[in-house]
Design a protein around this motif. Structure first.
Motif, PDB file in Angstrom:
ATOM      1  N   LEU A 104      32.180  19.003  13.175  1.00  0.00           N
ATOM      2  CA  LEU A 104      30.924  18.409  13.646  1.00  0.00           C
ATOM      3  C   LEU A 104      29.869  18.428  12.547  1.00  0.00           C
ATOM      4  O   LEU A 104      29.616  19.461  11.930  1.00  0.00           O
ATOM      5  N   ASN A 105      29.254  17.277  12.316  1.00  0.00           N
ATOM      6  CA  ASN A 105      28.158  17.159  11.361  1.00  0.00           C
ATOM      7  C   ASN A 105      27.040  16.333  11.983  1.00  0.00           C
ATOM      8  O   ASN A 105      27.286  15.299  12.596  1.00  0.00           O
ATOM      9  N   LYS A 106      25.818  16.823  11.835  1.00  0.00           N
ATOM     10  CA  LYS A 106      24.659  16.096  12.336  1.00  0.00           C
ATOM     11  C   LYS A 106      23.444  16.439  11.482  1.00  0.00           C
ATOM     12  O   LYS A 106      23.133  17.611  11.249  1.00  0.00           O
ATOM     13  N   ALA A 107      22.771  15.403  11.004  1.00  0.00           N
ATOM     14  CA  ALA A 107      21.535  15.603  10.235  1.00  0.00           C
ATOM     15  C   ALA A 107      20.419  14.806  10.875  1.00  0.00           C
ATOM     16  O   ALA A 107      20.654  13.732  11.464  1.00  0.00           O
ATOM     17  N   TYR A 108      19.213  15.324  10.811  1.00  0.00           N
ATOM     18  CA  TYR A 108      18.034  14.651  11.338  1.00  0.00           C
ATOM     19  C   TYR A 108      17.089  14.346  10.178  1.00  0.00           C
ATOM     20  O   TYR A 108      17.092  15.032   9.150  1.00  0.00           O
ATOM     21  N   SER A 109      16.288  13.328  10.366  1.00  0.00           N
ATOM     22  CA  SER A 109      15.274  13.003   9.374  1.00  0.00           C
ATOM     23  C   SER A 109      13.964  13.653   9.795  1.00  0.00           C
ATOM     24  O   SER A 109      13.504  13.470  10.924  1.00  0.00           O
ATOM     25  N   ARG A 110      13.391  14.416   8.880  1.00  0.00           N
ATOM     26  CA  ARG A 110      12.125  15.084   9.169  1.00  0.00           C
ATOM     27  C   ARG A 110      11.226  14.963   7.957  1.00  0.00           C
ATOM     28  O   ARG A 110      11.567  15.442   6.867  1.00  0.00           O
ATOM     29  N   LYS A 111      10.091  14.295   8.169  1.00  0.00           N
ATOM     30  CA  LYS A 111       9.124  14.077   7.089  1.00  0.00           C
ATOM     31  C   LYS A 111       9.784  13.434   5.873  1.00  0.00           C
ATOM     32  O   LYS A 111       9.533  13.810   4.725  1.00  0.00           O
ATOM     33  N   GLY A 112      10.671  12.494   6.160  1.00  0.00           N
ATOM     34  CA  GLY A 112      11.311  11.755   5.089  1.00  0.00           C
ATOM     35  C   GLY A 112      12.489  12.448   4.447  1.00  0.00           C
ATOM     36  O   GLY A 112      13.134  11.891   3.562  1.00  0.00           O
ATOM     37  N   GLU A 113      12.817  13.681   4.914  1.00  0.00           N
ATOM     38  CA  GLU A 113      13.938  14.416   4.357  1.00  0.00           C
ATOM     39  C   GLU A 113      15.067  14.494   5.369  1.00  0.00           C
ATOM     40  O   GLU A 113      14.834  14.545   6.579  1.00  0.00           O
ATOM     41  N   SER A 114      16.291  14.509   4.880  1.00  0.00           N
ATOM     42  CA  SER A 114      17.455  14.698   5.729  1.00  0.00           C
ATOM     43  C   SER A 114      17.719  16.191   5.872  1.00  0.00           C
ATOM     44  O   SER A 114      17.899  16.895   4.872  1.00  0.00           O
ATOM     45  N   VAL A 115      17.708  16.681   7.115  1.00  0.00           N
ATOM     46  CA  VAL A 115      17.864  18.108   7.372  1.00  0.00           C
ATOM     47  C   VAL A 115      19.085  18.332   8.246  1.00  0.00           C
ATOM     48  O   VAL A 115      19.238  17.710   9.293  1.00  0.00           O
ATOM     49  N   ARG A 116      19.957  19.233   7.813  1.00  0.00           N
ATOM     50  CA  ARG A 116      21.195  19.494   8.549  1.00  0.00           C
ATOM     51  C   ARG A 116      20.928  20.302   9.817  1.00  0.00           C
ATOM     52  O   ARG A 116      20.294  21.344   9.764  1.00  0.00           O
ATOM     53  N   ALA A 117      21.490  19.824  10.935  1.00  0.00           N
ATOM     54  CA  ALA A 117      21.461  20.599  12.173  1.00  0.00           C
ATOM     55  C   ALA A 117      22.770  21.347  12.348  1.00  0.00           C
ATOM     56  O   ALA A 117      22.780  22.538  12.674  1.00  0.00           O
ATOM     57  N   VAL A 118      23.899  20.649  12.153  1.00  0.00           N
ATOM     58  CA  VAL A 118      25.213  21.303  12.154  1.00  0.00           C
ATOM     59  C   VAL A 118      26.004  20.769  10.966  1.00  0.00           C
ATOM     60  O   VAL A 118      25.886  19.604  10.598  1.00  0.00           O
TER      61      VAL A 118
END
Length: 344
Positions: free
Chosen positions: A12-26
């Protein structure tokens, strides 16, 4: 021959965009849960617990990875997977506040395909087992938070799912309720052969109920073992506390200096504390006290709790990450990762 897991999670891989940056959740999370097994998922806030559970429920679209239920990819049979799963995520949000406990349970049973008569029979059984009889005809919004949580759990379990997902099931429950929940969930899984995946900050609850524990940190699985194995690997030591009459003599204190005892004097007695995995130290120290004429009044031995082990595992992983960062970049700092993805 090993049977197919009820739940199998792979990559499982999931990243979110936060303030223009890609941040890993899992990040490449994988594990399995078999029938009749209870597996706990632990991790600090932002470790990826809620994202993982939502992915298993099909509520979060993944960047990569597969979730299989009874060997079948849930993306290829979402409705079947939902009927085979019961979940309570982020508190008691899966109930209708203006319906009674019985009405809620029967309603959700109908959504899972149960006939009304069977739904009412199962609702009555759950109401009794969860001690909700006194509140059966009250609107859920009028109940305590703990009883609302029990109604939510009853709604998730009424169709007797193969897979049960519980996110902080003891939230709002008092000590007696938690004790009853431990026994009831263990009994339920043993009888139904369901697979249960549970997250909780209540370490005593996790230790009492789980067959295995998965620890997530910054979106990755950093440990997956039974509680006993975790204790053997990360906390093989015990804490010894000795209570003796009087103050230690100079000769006794000198003889004990070869061991790392912490000595406290309190009135007419002395208290000695030591954390060690070497039982020879204890026997040698008791002999020194006896030779010095000191009477042992009490001895207490405790093992590390699951919370101690959990924190030790996180600290060990953090220290490893820091060491790697120093080696790779020549200066301190830790790679940025998701720290606000889930709020449990």
């Amino acid at each position: 021959m090993e049977t197919t897991p009820v739940l199998q999670v792979e990559g499982l891989n999931k990243a979110y965009s936060r303030k223009g940056e890609s941040v890993r959740a899992v990040n490449n999370v994988g594990f399995s849960v078999h029938a009749g097994e209870i597996v706990g998922v632990l991790g600090p806030n932002g470790s990826g617990k809620t994202t993982t559970l939502k992915a298993i429920c099909g509520l979060t679209e993944l960047d990569a990875g597969t979730v299989r239920l009874d060997g079948n990819d849930i993306r290829l049979g979402q409705q079947t997977a939902m009927r085979r799963t019961g979940a309570v995520l982020e508190g008691a949000r899966n109930v209708y506040w203006r319906l009674t406990p019985v009405e809620n349970i029967v309603y959700f049973a109908g959504l899972k395909g149960l006939a009304r008569q069977e739904a009412r029979r199962r609702a009555e059984t759950l109401i009794e087992r969860l001690s909700l009889g006194d509140y059966r005809n009250q609107q859920v919004r009028m109940l305590s938070k703990g009883n609302q949580q029990k109604v939510a759990i009853a709604c998730a379990l009424v169709h007797q799912p193969a897979l049960i997902l519980l996110d902080e099931p003891t939230l709002g429950l008092d000590v007696d309720m938690v004790r009853g929940m431990k026994a009831w969930l263990r009994e339920l899984v043993d009888e139904s052969r369901s697979a249960l995946l549970v997250t909780s900050h209540d370490m005593d609850f996790i230790e009492a109920i789980c067959d295995r524990v998965i620890i997530l940190y910054r979106g990755e699985v950093i440990s997956e073992s039974s509680v006993d194995e975790l204790r053997r690997l990360y906390a093989p030591q015990k804490t010894f506390v000795l209570q003796v009459d009087g103050h230690l003599s100079g000769n006794t204190e000198k003889a004990l200096t070869r061991f790392p005892w912490r000595v406290e004097t309190n009135g007419a007695s002395s208290r000695l504390c030591l954390r060690t995995g070497e039982l020879d130290i204890l026997s040698a120290s008791l002999a020194i006290l006896a030779e010095g004429g000191h009477t042992l009044n009490d001895i207490n031995v405790t093992s590390d709790t699951l919370e101690d082990i959990f924190l030790h595992t996180l600290n060990q992983n953090l220290n490893h990450n820091v060491s790697q960062t120093h080696t790779q970049s020549g200066h301190g700092g830790i790679t940025k990762s998701m720290d606000s993805e889930d709020k449990q």
